[in-house]
Design an enzyme around this catalytic site. Structure first.
Site, PDB file in Angstrom:
ATOM      1  N   GLN A 135      26.709 -37.055   0.878  1.00 42.19           N
ATOM      2  CA  GLN A 135      26.292 -38.062  -0.052  1.00 42.19           C
ATOM      3  C   GLN A 135      26.397 -37.422  -1.491  1.00 42.19           C
ATOM      4  OE1 GLN A 135      22.019 -38.933  -1.138  1.00 42.19           O
ATOM      5  NE2 GLN A 135      22.467 -40.941  -0.663  1.00 42.19           N
ATOM      6  N   TYR A 160      19.071 -43.803  -9.629  1.00 42.15           N
ATOM      7  CA  TYR A 160      20.030 -42.888 -10.018  1.00 42.15           C
ATOM      8  C   TYR A 160      20.880 -43.494 -10.816  1.00 42.15           C
ATOM      9  CZ  TYR A 160      17.199 -39.719  -7.253  1.00 42.15           C
ATOM     10  OH  TYR A 160      15.873 -39.091  -6.807  1.00 42.15           O
ATOM     11  N   ARG A 163      25.318 -46.331  -0.489  1.00 41.87           N
ATOM     12  CA  ARG A 163      23.772 -46.516  -0.174  1.00 41.87           C
ATOM     13  C   ARG A 163      23.256 -47.253  -1.193  1.00 41.87           C
ATOM     14  NH1 ARG A 163      18.817 -42.540   1.421  1.00 41.87           N
ATOM     15  NH2 ARG A 163      18.464 -43.730   3.321  1.00 41.87           N
TER      16      ARG A 163
HETATM   17  C1  LIG Z   1      12.360 -34.945   1.327  1.00 43.86           C
HETATM   18  C2  LIG Z   1      13.146 -36.082   1.171  1.00 43.86           C
HETATM   19  C3  LIG Z   1      14.387 -36.224   0.443  1.00 43.86           C
HETATM   20  C4  LIG Z   1      15.015 -37.206   0.301  1.00 43.86           C
HETATM   21  N1  LIG Z   1      16.286 -37.109  -0.441  1.00 43.86           N
HETATM   22  C5  LIG Z   1      17.314 -38.078  -0.411  1.00 43.86           C
HETATM   23  C6  LIG Z   1      18.461 -37.975  -0.904  1.00 43.86           C
HETATM   24  O1  LIG Z   1      18.698 -36.861  -1.309  1.00 43.86           O
HETATM   25  N2  LIG Z   1      19.223 -39.085  -1.072  1.00 43.86           N
HETATM   26  C7  LIG Z   1      18.969 -40.232  -0.594  1.00 43.86           C
HETATM   27  O2  LIG Z   1      19.738 -41.458  -0.647  1.00 43.86           O
HETATM   28  N3  LIG Z   1      17.525 -40.563   0.077  1.00 43.86           N
HETATM   29  C8  LIG Z   1      16.900 -39.468   0.009  1.00 43.86           C
HETATM   30  N4  LIG Z   1      15.477 -39.554   0.614  1.00 43.86           N
HETATM   31  C9  LIG Z   1      15.033 -40.845   1.043  1.00 43.86           C
HETATM   32  C10 LIG Z   1      15.318 -41.029   2.605  1.00 43.86           C
HETATM   33  O3  LIG Z   1      16.753 -40.812   2.840  1.00 43.86           O
HETATM   34  C11 LIG Z   1      14.706 -42.519   3.205  1.00 43.86           C
HETATM   35  O4  LIG Z   1      15.526 -43.363   2.753  1.00 43.86           O
HETATM   36  C12 LIG Z   1      13.293 -42.273   3.113  1.00 43.86           C
HETATM   37  O5  LIG Z   1      12.725 -41.190   3.522  1.00 43.86           O
HETATM   38  C13 LIG Z   1      12.962 -43.489   4.180  1.00 43.86           C
HETATM   39  O6  LIG Z   1      13.458 -43.307   5.247  1.00 43.86           O
HETATM   40  P1  LIG Z   1      12.349 -42.712   6.610  1.00 43.86           P
HETATM   41  O7  LIG Z   1      11.178 -43.788   6.819  1.00 43.86           O
HETATM   42  O8  LIG Z   1      13.183 -42.626   7.940  1.00 43.86           O
HETATM   43  O9  LIG Z   1      11.867 -41.344   6.303  1.00 43.86           O
HETATM   44  C14 LIG Z   1      14.506 -38.519   0.688  1.00 43.86           C
HETATM   45  C15 LIG Z   1      13.477 -38.488   1.440  1.00 43.86           C
HETATM   46  C16 LIG Z   1      12.750 -37.380   1.764  1.00 43.86           C
HETATM   47  C17 LIG Z   1      11.488 -37.416   2.408  1.00 43.86           C
END
Ligand SMILES: Cc1cc2nc3c(=O)[nH]c(=O)nc-3n(C[C@H](O)[C@H](O)[C@H](O)COP(=O)(O)O)c2cc1C
Length: 365
Positions: free
Chosen positions: A97, A178, A225
């Site tokens: 990404q 972003y 995304r």
């Molecule tokens: C620690 C952490 C870091 C994240 N970093 C990114 C990232 O670098 N890029 C991104 O698109 N989303 C990022 N997210 C969002 C996650 O990809 C995801 O959309 C969000 O946690 C919801 O999914 P889940 O319910 O399965 O956790 C991050 C989430 C967490 C918890």
């Protein structure tokens, strides 16, 4: 059909439909290159149908927390090469990404004290943890029209370095407020040139970046995304359904590998449409005929439901993958999941990163 049914994404045959969502974990070196520890973490999770790496900055102007990931210099590419090799060695597939923070860059870490950049001079709401503690997001400098090709070129350079690193493809981070999202949405883009105004103009920046990434990787190794429901840090749009359906249709014409939709960023919630923001997923599904990944608070049952209903082809899991390296196997066996420790999401070295036990490790212990 369920999450364990194989699926084709671009040229890749995925053994299952469980995607590891991109997650910043801040374990890179001080020079923002990935390392052996980062590679071990991703390789532990290589049974996912597709691993998507944390967002890597495409530019020195996209700077935030210490030990964050970047992919704009040769040494970054060398670091990500360790990751790609180790994931492939473990039998997996991995997309990188790439992103630009835009107005959400840390003002205290900007090169030469420059202002963060954005579509328009509108600050994100809230605060960022800077070098000397919490400080408000800066009012960004609106990019001059003539500067935009240079930023598109930074994305092209990042895609080239990802390819050189041996990545299977790139995911363009158009979500979570972003820079790409800042251009797409009417609340952060009030430009009057060809990159602002109607959605055809606001999407131009993303489409130019997409075309640049396609020129590097080919159309079927580029994903995008979106997070139409995200409101974090004040990102907003007057008509998210129209905005994201337009963008998805334009990506459909380009025949990219997939679109990845975050429906909700609140864990535990599968959908976050409210009275004023209807669900974007059905419109996106119509506009984009290729593989569609959904994400946001899913568990196995909800994921299977989304796939069976035909609304999605794959489901990405974020937090569950932090604490369960063998999430795929656990889901297959309906085994309990390890809880995740939020205090080590962005710090802690190997702790809370590579030390979560898999079931096999437990059995043999
Ligand atoms: C620690 C952490 C870091 C994240 N970093 C990114 C990232 O670098 N890029 C991104 O698109 N989303 C990022 N997210 C969002 C996650 O990809 C995801 O959309 C969000 O946690 C919801 O999914 P889940 O319910 O399965 O956790 C991050 C989430 C967490 C918890």
């Amino acid at each position: 059909m369920d999450i364990f049914s194989p699926v084709r994404v671009g040229p890749l045959e995925l053994p299952n439909r469980i995607v590891m969502a991109p997650m910043a974990r801040a374990r890179c070196n001080a020079d923002n290159a990935a390392n052996e520890l980062v590679a071990e973490y991703y390789a532990q999770r290589a049974s996912a149908g597709l691993v998507i790496t944390e967002a890597g900055s495409v530019s020195p102007n996209s700077v935030s927390r210490a030990n964050g990931a970047a992919i704009y210099r040769e040494h970054h590419s060398a670091g990500w090469h360790i990751v790609a090799d180790k994931v492939h060695g473990a039998g997996g597939r991995v997309f990188q990404q790439i992103y630009h923070l835009g107005r959400k860059a840390d003002p205290s870490r900007m090169p030469g004290g420059a202002q963060p950049l954005s579509a328009s001079a509108i600050a994100a709401k809230g605060q960022i943890n800077g070098l000397n503690g919490m400080l408000p997001f800066a009012v960004p400098r609106a990019l001059e029209t003539a500067e935009i090709p240079g930023v598109v070129d930074e994305f092209r350079n990042a895609a080239e370095l990802s390819k050189k690193a041996g990545m299977d493809g790139v995911e363009l981070h158009g979500a979570n407020g972003y820079l790409i999202d800042q251009f797409l949405r009417s609340g952060s883009n009030v430009r009057t040139d060809a990159y602002g105004g109607p959605i055809g103009n606001r999407a131009r920046f993303l489409m130019e970046i997409t075309d640049a990434a396609i020129a590097v990787f080919g159309r079927d190794r580029v994903g995008v995304r979106f997070a139409p429901h995200a409101t974090a840090d004040g990102i907003a749009d007057a008509d998210p359904v129209a905005t994201f359906a337009y963008a998805a249709a334009a990506l459909n014409e380009r025949g990219i590998a997939y679109v990845h939709l975050i429906e909700s960023i609140r864990p535990g919630l599968r959908q976050s449409p409210s009275a004023d923001v209807p669900a974007v997923l059905p419109a996106l599904r119509k506009a984009f005929t290729g593989p569609l990944i959904v994400n946001g608070g899913y568990d196995k049952a909800a994921a299977n439901e989304a796939i069976a209903s035909g609304l999605a082809d794959l489901v990405a899991f974020a937090v569950p993958f932090i604490s369960n390296p063998d999430l795929v196997e656990r889901m297959a066996q309906d085994a309990p999941l390890n809880p995740a420790d939020a205090t080590t999401f962005y710090e802690g070295g190997a702790k809370g990163y590579t030390d979560y036990p898999s079931m096999r490790a437990k059995v043999s212990a």
